[in-house]
Enzyme design. Structure first.
Site, PDB file in Angstrom:
ATOM      1  CD  GLU A  96      43.834  44.625  -1.902  1.00 55.93           C
ATOM      2  OE1 GLU A  96      43.808  44.076  -0.795  1.00 55.93           O
ATOM      3  OE2 GLU A  96      44.014  44.031  -2.965  1.00 55.93           O
ATOM      4  CB  CYS A 117      47.982  47.492   6.283  1.00 56.35           C
ATOM      5  SG  CYS A 117      48.928  46.420   5.220  1.00 56.35           S
ATOM      6  CB  CYS A 124      55.099  42.718  -5.408  1.00 53.99           C
ATOM      7  SG  CYS A 124      56.587  42.560  -4.386  1.00 53.99           S
ATOM      8  CB  CYS A 128      56.580  35.957  -1.788  1.00 56.85           C
ATOM      9  SG  CYS A 128      57.897  37.056  -1.214  1.00 56.85           S
ATOM     10  CB  CYS A 131      52.596  37.002  -1.684  1.00 57.11           C
ATOM     11  SG  CYS A 131      52.028  38.704  -1.530  1.00 57.11           S
ATOM     12  CB  CYS A 345      47.653  43.611   1.483  1.00 55.54           C
ATOM     13  SG  CYS A 345      46.965  45.187   1.926  1.00 55.54           S
TER      14      CYS A 345
END
Ligand code: SAH
Length: 374
Positions: A96, A117, A124, A128, A131, A345
């Site tokens: 994205e 962005c 990832c 976290c 997220c 995102c």
């Protein structure tokens, strides 16, 4: 695991690299300059369009190189709010990119700037707890070309120039260090995309050793830290990276950064109800921000499907902000309505890849047990 090799894209190559390749092909060096001009200044979508190159050379180049590797899958939002671009990569994965129009609260920009962005990885690895990007784990790094192409695709699609870049999309940019650096050099260069270094912000969850390394990078880019907790116990609960690089180590790196750099640091602090929104956290955050002369951006949490976290009430957000301001810290609070902002995102891609069966729907129960895990 199937690893479809990425086609080599000119958007990730420096003039020196193009020249080396051209010479290796037995062609005169000036052809490299032409190729670079067609790639960046004229942004041709196809090598075929490089019409001042001999046909035979174009054919040979096409055997090894491309100028595009991705396509716009969907665009959501509108020109006066944010527009989210879901981009399909050569291997069928998605990232994205979010275009944010005029926003005076954004990093280092004037109010008429357009900020993009961008993502640095597919997925990832940092997990976290709040997220969406990390929910399905880490897939792969983006190449330098894929980072650069996000800007090229959005500018082509909108007909607008991007003035500011924030590396706050999917992924941890500092975990993809060499591709990030190569991309920033291309994005900054006059022969490349031409965005000023001071208009680029790299955001990190706090990879202390890489912050030390980035401090020696000559371009004057900005650095933002996703802090989200002003003490180790709070940060440990929501950001596993803090167990590897606790606050003392992170702040050591930030002091080293400040010793070498001119730009102010920025702290991002998502406000999550009953997790990090106490006034005690606000006081500790103020102290920490002052210790390294950082500005603070408070971001009310965007809810993510399948995760239980909530944003605090507006009164609570304002009270948190007031503690910072009265302690002399420069702080802003995002007051946009709705949840359609850049910080969310990762959610679009998650939906897309889940619906296509590329990834399993993540099991949130496993991830929301705070304090657990490794
Ligand atoms: N890995 C980097 C960059 C990507 S995240 C980093 O951690 O900084 C970009 C920002 O969006 C981070 O501050 C991240 O914590 C924040 N973010 C992630 N999920 C969010 C959510 N649901 N609501 C608000 N901000 C979120």
């Amino acid at each position: 695991m199937i690893d479809k090799k990425a086609p080599q894209s000119l958007l990730g190559m420096t003039p020196g690299e193009v020249e080396a390749l051209i010479k290796e092909m037995g062609e005169p060096g000036f052809r490299a300059k032409q190729v670079v001009e067609w790639t960046f200044a004229r942004r041709v979508a196809d090598i075929e369009a490089m019409t001042n190159l001999p046909k035979a050379l174009r054919e040979r180049l096409k055997e090894r190189l491309v100028t595009r590797t991705m396509s716009v899958a969907t665009v959501s939002g509108s020109a006066d709010t944010t527009r989210k671009f879901l981009l399909k990569l050569h291997d069928g994965r998605y990232v994205e990119t979010v275009l944010i129009p005029a926003n005076p609260a954004l990093y280092g920009g004037k109010s008429d700037r357009r900020t993009l962005c961008v993502s640095s990885q597919v997925g990832c690895a940092y997990d976290c707890k709040f997220c969406a990007s990390g929910l399905a784990g880490f897939t792969r790094n983006l190449t330098a070309a894929e980072i650069v192409e996000q800007i090229v695709q959005v500018e082509a699609h909108t007909g607008e120039r991007v003035d500011n870049l924030v590396f706050m999309g999917m992924g941890e940019p500092l975990a993809n260090f060499s591709n990030l650096i190569q991309a920033i050099e291309i994005l900054n260069a006059e022969w490349g995309i031409g965005i000023g270094a001071r208009h680029m912000t790299v955001s990190t969850s706090g990879l202390a050793p890489q912050i030390h390394k980035l401090a020696d990078f000559p371009l004057q880019i900005r650095l933002a830290i996703s802090l989200h907790g002003a003490s180790d116990p709070v940060r440990d609960q929501i950001m596993p990276v803090n167990r590897k690089y606790p606050l003392a180590e992170l702040f050591g790196a930030l002091e080293a950064w400040n010793a070498k750099r001119k730009q102010f640091l920025t702290f991002e602090f998502i406000l999550i109800e009953d997790v990090n929104d106490s006034l005690d956290q606000a006081r500790m955050l103020a102290k920490r921000a002052r210790s390294v002369n950082a500005k603070v951006n408070l971001i009310p949490y965007n809810t993510v499907d399948g995760l239980p976290w909530k944003r605090p009430s507006e009164q609570r957000q304002e009270a948190f902000l007031a503690v910072l301001t009265s302690a002399g810290v420069t702080a802003t609070l995002r007051r946009e309505k709705g949840h359609d902002i850049a910080a969310a995102c990762g959610q679009l891609r998650l939906k897309q890849e889940t619906s296509e069966g590329i990834i399993e729907s993540p099991i949130p129960e496993k991830r929301i047990t705070i304090g657990g895990g490794n």
